[in-house]
Structure formats: C-alpha cells, structure tokens
Scaffold this motif. Structure first.
Motif, PDB file in Angstrom:
ATOM      1  N   PRO A   1       0.938  -1.187  -0.027  1.00 50.82           N
ATOM      2  CA  PRO A   1      -0.107  -0.093   0.076  1.00 50.82           C
ATOM      3  C   PRO A   1       0.745   1.225  -0.006  1.00 50.82           C
TER       4      PRO A   1
ATOM      5  N   ARG B   1       1.478   4.707   1.385  1.00 44.34           N
ATOM      6  CA  ARG B   1       1.124   5.283   2.632  1.00 44.34           C
ATOM      7  C   ARG B   1       1.672   6.776   2.357  1.00 44.34           C
ATOM      8  N   ALA B   2       1.637   7.426   3.682  1.00 47.18           N
ATOM      9  CA  ALA B   2       1.982   8.874   3.401  1.00 47.18           C
ATOM     10  C   ALA B   2       3.450   9.063   3.234  1.00 47.18           C
TER      11      ALA B   2
ATOM     12  N   THR C   1       5.355   6.518   1.942  1.00 44.70           N
ATOM     13  CA  THR C   1       5.950   5.612   1.090  1.00 44.70           C
ATOM     14  C   THR C   1       6.656   6.595  -0.183  1.00 44.70           C
TER      15      THR C   1
ATOM     16  N   LYS D   1       4.482  14.649  -0.910  1.00 43.90           N
ATOM     17  CA  LYS D   1       4.057  13.176  -1.525  1.00 43.90           C
ATOM     18  C   LYS D   1       3.897  13.365  -3.165  1.00 43.90           C
TER      19      LYS D   1
ATOM     20  N   GLU E   1      -4.787  11.972   4.273  1.00 43.29           N
ATOM     21  CA  GLU E   1      -4.071  10.932   3.176  1.00 43.29           C
ATOM     22  C   GLU E   1      -5.511  11.042   1.952  1.00 43.29           C
TER      23      GLU E   1
ATOM     24  N   GLN F   1      -3.106   3.069  -5.627  1.00 48.05           N
ATOM     25  CA  GLN F   1      -2.928   3.214  -4.097  1.00 48.05           C
ATOM     26  C   GLN F   1      -1.942   1.979  -3.630  1.00 48.05           C
ATOM     27  N   GLU F   2      -1.457   1.349  -4.511  1.00 53.19           N
ATOM     28  CA  GLU F   2      -0.570   0.051  -4.303  1.00 53.19           C
ATOM     29  C   GLU F   2       0.705   0.261  -5.186  1.00 53.19           C
TER      30      GLU F   2
ATOM     31  N   THR G   1      10.856   4.024   2.547  1.00 56.02           N
ATOM     32  CA  THR G   1      10.080   4.899   3.506  1.00 56.02           C
ATOM     33  C   THR G   1      10.933   6.059   4.202  1.00 56.02           C
TER      34      THR G   1
END
Length: 266
Positions: free
Chosen positions: A18, A20-21, A23, A78, A229, A255-256, A263
């Motif tokens: 996934p 994420r914020a 990623t 992001k 998000e 979203q993936e 990270t």
C-alpha cells in the motif's frame, strides 16, 4: 546536514504494498540549485521518472514560509514521492528566498511576495534550461499568490502551460492579476477546501469569475492544509488529470505499488 535524496533505502516487498503517507517510490532524484537575477542561490530538489517519457513538469510554489511553509510541505513531498513513478510527472520543489528545510536554506530573506517574483522566474528558467516539458505552476496558499501575480506575465507566461492552485487566499493577488490570467487564456484550476480558513468555494467561484477559463473545484470536507491521505490523494489526482493526457485514471492514481519502495523519515 543537507538531505541527500539518494539516501533512500529501497527494498522489494513480497507483493504489492500500500502507498502510505511516507512511502517513497522509485525516481531519479537530485538536489538542485536555482540562481535568481538578484544573486540569490535557492535550494531545491528535482524528481524525474526513472524511465520513459516525462508527461508533465510541476514547478511547485510552497505555502507561506513565515507560517511553516517550505518545499517539504506535505502535498508537495507526496507529489515528489509518487508522481514520477505513477504518472511520469517531474516534480521540481524549492525553498523560496530565506526559507529553510532538510534540503538546506535558500539565500536572502522573505520579501512578502515581491522579491519572490525572481524566485519564480529562476525556477521556470531552470526547467526550461533542463528541457523539462509541459511545464505547469502549482501553487499552494502563498504559492498561489506567486502563481497568480507572476505566472501570466513575461518571462514566465510563455514558458508555462497553466497553473493549478491549492487553497488560494487571494490576499496579495488582486483582481488585476486575475484579469491578466483571463487575457493570457491559459488553463487555471482552483482547488478550494470546503472549510478553508481564508476563501471558501462559493466566494472563490465569485472571485474567479474574472477568469472565464478558470475551473473552480470545491472539495467537501477539506481544510486549508489538506491534512489527511484522502485529501492529499484527491489533490494529486486532480493535478495529474489537469497536466497529463492520460490523467489519473477512472479510479484515481494507484494506491498500491508492486516494486521497490522506501520509507521516508517524515
């Protein structure tokens, strides 16, 4: 110590992970310097797709530095983490004069949006010199003022396709600046949070009537800083829809991610 974007530690998950914020997806990232006409050195970062064509270039203009805005403000961070990999979009982020972040501190001092005209010009000039295609200004809060005041006049106007505005307060930008955008005829998308502290959707629609080609989008539930998000993703989808031919797709950006990921610390 200046942050090095090459320091991200990428690993290969066993399957799709996934997004994420924090990623970070693969990209070619480099620290850059911009040089203004009045002699200031501004620090920034350029994130490019690892492979394939560049579909668009975002020249991002951050929120008010005296209230915590900088090149790492979360929507722009992001964008740099995701859009090169997900949409082939190049993301240029930089600190305006006197602004500091993990990347470093830009020379000079805050000039209330006046001297920052030269910062905008330096960023656009850098993008042109690097032959980055399909260039768009993306302003957020104070950054929308810079886009509106300087994006529709030379030397910037002929070098950008248009602009996307996030949470415009319309404090420094006046009706005259809006009329210049109207005359330029360049696309202008205005994303306005329902619960914005400064300008809410109905009032924004009225003010931007001066720009016939402006598309004003009210975003239900969102606030000025686009926290969460859900709202950050909405912004990125809207930007990609506007600046690329393919857009974000019928369900928005993925979203993936099935590939190497890192990270971020923040």
């Amino acid at each position: 110590m200046t942050f090095d974007p090459a320091s991200y530690d990428f690993t290969q998950p066993s399957g799709p992970a996934p997004i994420r914020a924090s990623t970070v997806l693969p990209a070619k990232r480099e620290n850059i310097e911009l040089h203004t006409a009045d002699g200031h050195k501004l620090v920034g970062e350029l994130a490019l797709p690892e492979s394939g064509p560049i579909t668009a270039t975002l020249i991002t203009l951050h929120p008010l530095p005296t209230h915590g805005g900088f090149m790492d403000s979360h929507v722009y961070r992001k964008a740099s983490y995701r859009l090169p990999a997900l949409a082939g979009v190049a993301v240029l982020r930089f600190n305006t004069r006197g602004t500091a972040s993990a990347r470093g501190t830009s020379a000079g001092s805050f000039e209330e949006g006046v001297g920052e005209r030269l910062d905008v010009e330096a960023a656009v000039r850098f993008a042109v010199e690097r032959q980055l295609p399909n260039r768009w200004l993306v302003g957020w809060s104070f950054g929308t003022e810079l886009a509106l005041m300087y994006g529709a006049v030379e030397p910037v106007a002929s070098q950008v396709q248009g602009a996307v505005l996030l949470s415009p307060p319309l404090h420094r930008a006046t009706d005259e600046h809006l009329r210049l955008w109207a005359a330029a005829g360049k696309p202008l998308t205005v994303l306005v949070p329902e619960h914005d502290d400064y300008l809410q959707p109905a009032a924004a629609a009225e003010r931007f009537r001066l720009v016939p080609q402006a598309r004003v989008v009210g975003v239900a539930g969102a606030k000025h800083l686009w926290v969460g998000e859900k709202y950050a993703s909405r912004v990125l989808n809207e930007i990609v829809d506007d600046v690329t031919e393919a857009g974000s797709g019928p369900h928005g950006l993925p979203q993936e991610w099935n590939g190497p990921v890192a990270t971020a610390a923040t």
